[in-house]
Write a protein that holds these residues in place. Sequence first.
Motif, PDB file in Angstrom:
ATOM      1  N   ASP A 192       1.039  -1.272   0.194  1.00 13.28           N
ATOM      2  CA  ASP A 192       0.124   0.055   0.231  1.00 13.28           C
ATOM      3  C   ASP A 192       1.315   1.313  -0.314  1.00 13.28           C
ATOM      4  N   GLU A 193       1.931   1.502   0.412  1.00 16.13           N
ATOM      5  CA  GLU A 193       2.843   2.581   0.770  1.00 16.13           C
ATOM      6  C   GLU A 193       4.001   2.592  -0.014  1.00 16.13           C
ATOM      7  N   PHE A 194       4.778   1.372  -0.380  1.00 13.27           N
ATOM      8  CA  PHE A 194       5.839   1.366  -1.288  1.00 13.27           C
ATOM      9  C   PHE A 194       5.612   0.997  -2.471  1.00 13.27           C
ATOM     10  N   GLY A 195       4.661   0.285  -2.779  1.00 10.70           N
ATOM     11  CA  GLY A 195       4.504   0.557  -4.132  1.00 10.70           C
ATOM     12  C   GLY A 195       4.509  -1.115  -4.851  1.00 10.70           C
ATOM     13  N   PHE A 196       4.903  -1.997  -4.035  1.00 11.75           N
ATOM     14  CA  PHE A 196       5.410  -3.511  -4.541  1.00 11.75           C
ATOM     15  C   PHE A 196       4.434  -4.225  -5.577  1.00 11.75           C
ATOM     16  N   ASP A 197       5.145  -4.641  -6.208  1.00 15.78           N
ATOM     17  CA  ASP A 197       3.759  -5.827  -7.199  1.00 15.78           C
ATOM     18  C   ASP A 197       2.965  -6.676  -6.348  1.00 15.78           C
ATOM     19  N   ALA A 198       3.788  -7.405  -5.804  1.00 12.95           N
ATOM     20  CA  ALA A 198       3.407  -8.415  -4.657  1.00 12.95           C
ATOM     21  C   ALA A 198       4.644  -8.677  -3.336  1.00 12.95           C
ATOM     22  N   ALA A 199       4.670  -8.971  -2.166  1.00 13.43           N
ATOM     23  CA  ALA A 199       4.712  -9.085  -1.306  1.00 13.43           C
ATOM     24  C   ALA A 199       4.487 -10.094  -0.103  1.00 13.43           C
ATOM     25  N   VAL A 200       5.102 -10.658   0.154  1.00  9.71           N
ATOM     26  CA  VAL A 200       5.220 -12.258   1.190  1.00  9.71           C
ATOM     27  C   VAL A 200       5.693 -12.002   2.590  1.00  9.71           C
ATOM     28  N   ASP A 201       4.374 -12.992   3.444  1.00 11.57           N
ATOM     29  CA  ASP A 201       5.294 -13.032   4.859  1.00 11.57           C
ATOM     30  C   ASP A 201       6.435 -14.383   4.364  1.00 11.57           C
ATOM     31  N   TYR A 202       7.596 -14.366   4.489  1.00 10.25           N
ATOM     32  CA  TYR A 202       7.934 -15.377   5.073  1.00 10.25           C
ATOM     33  C   TYR A 202       7.957 -15.931   6.363  1.00 10.25           C
ATOM     34  N   LYS A 203       6.864 -15.028   7.448  1.00 12.44           N
ATOM     35  CA  LYS A 203       6.109 -16.295   8.333  1.00 12.44           C
ATOM     36  C   LYS A 203       5.393 -17.350   8.380  1.00 12.44           C
ATOM     37  N   SER A 204       4.602 -16.953   7.203  1.00 11.09           N
ATOM     38  CA  SER A 204       3.810 -17.615   7.224  1.00 11.09           C
ATOM     39  C   SER A 204       4.278 -19.319   6.661  1.00 11.09           C
ATOM     40  N   PRO A 205       3.189 -20.048   7.056  1.00 16.00           N
ATOM     41  CA  PRO A 205       4.191 -21.850   6.671  1.00 16.00           C
ATOM     42  C   PRO A 205       4.315 -22.087   5.125  1.00 16.00           C
TER      43      PRO A 205
END
Length: 339
Positions: A192-205
């Motif tokens: 939302d703020e930095f405009g990445f096309d996709a973002a992934v949570d490395y803490k997700s299983p």
Amino acid sequence: MIMSTTNRQVVLTSRPVGIPQAEHFTIVETPIPDLAEGELLVRNQFLSVEPAMRGWVNLVTNYSNPVAVGDVMRAFAAGKVVASRHPGYTEGDLVMGMLGWQEYAISNGASIRRKVRETDLPLSLSLGVLGINGLTAYFALTEVAMARPGDTVVVSTAAGAVGSAVGQIAKLNGCRTIGIAGGAEKVKLCLDEFGFDAAVDYKSPDFKQILAAACPDGVDVYHDNTGGAISDAVLSHIRKGARIVICGTASVANWESWPLGPRVERHLLNNAARMQGFLVWDYEHRYEEAVKCLATWVRDGRLRYREEILDGIEHAPGSIASLYLGQNTGKRLIRLHQG
């Protein structure tokens, strides 16, 4: 004008192993000595807190000698020249440099990295997006990674001060960007703020599966701020001619017990890829060029930033440890004085 005859300093009083804690530092008061010919006195307004500070105080192989026990903690700071017997600086000049965790710093000019001329922008930015963090992002991406329009760029610690700048500069260069961050809040910040096309949570299983789905055509550039398992996952997706920039190892708590992981040689060989370490000091002769570009993007609103400002030198001793816990939401700074 000098506001005090004493100086409060944060001194390293014991040697940490791994991440430095508050108990490794002590705040002391010392008199401010008279200036010798060729020296200047800076009243620091902001002190910087960097993940790299861990390497500056540990007795491990590093790109600089460790801070000696009993010395003021090495740190970037920004402030105003309040007295000068140096021909290159006058009272009122704004400067940033390796001035240490202290309220006042005496310098012969060697510790000053640059005069801050962007007086229309907050001085604090000279330690963040217009300082070491922005410069790292700019040169690592454009000079070492040689990011090109159409490249898929993956960035770890993507919500941090360096990672967020890397992602935005990559977008400005026509790249597709994928950020890796910890937790739903930071993933949302990336999008939302930095405009990445996709973002992934490395803490997700399901981190590996989500990462694979985010880069179905592979990875051209990986800006690595973490090392460890996160990087292992990314390297399995690099494409022909990929460029990997090693900028930090934040995920490794103890460098003396380096975690074992998949070997990278086959990935690099099979894809004719390149992996290179990055030190921003190698580009010091080009800082002004980069700051001019970064400042223009900030003024235009094309380069966003976040700051987390802690008021008072008392916050400095414990600020590195909590940084490694992911408790910051932006560039971490200690504010000492206003104006």
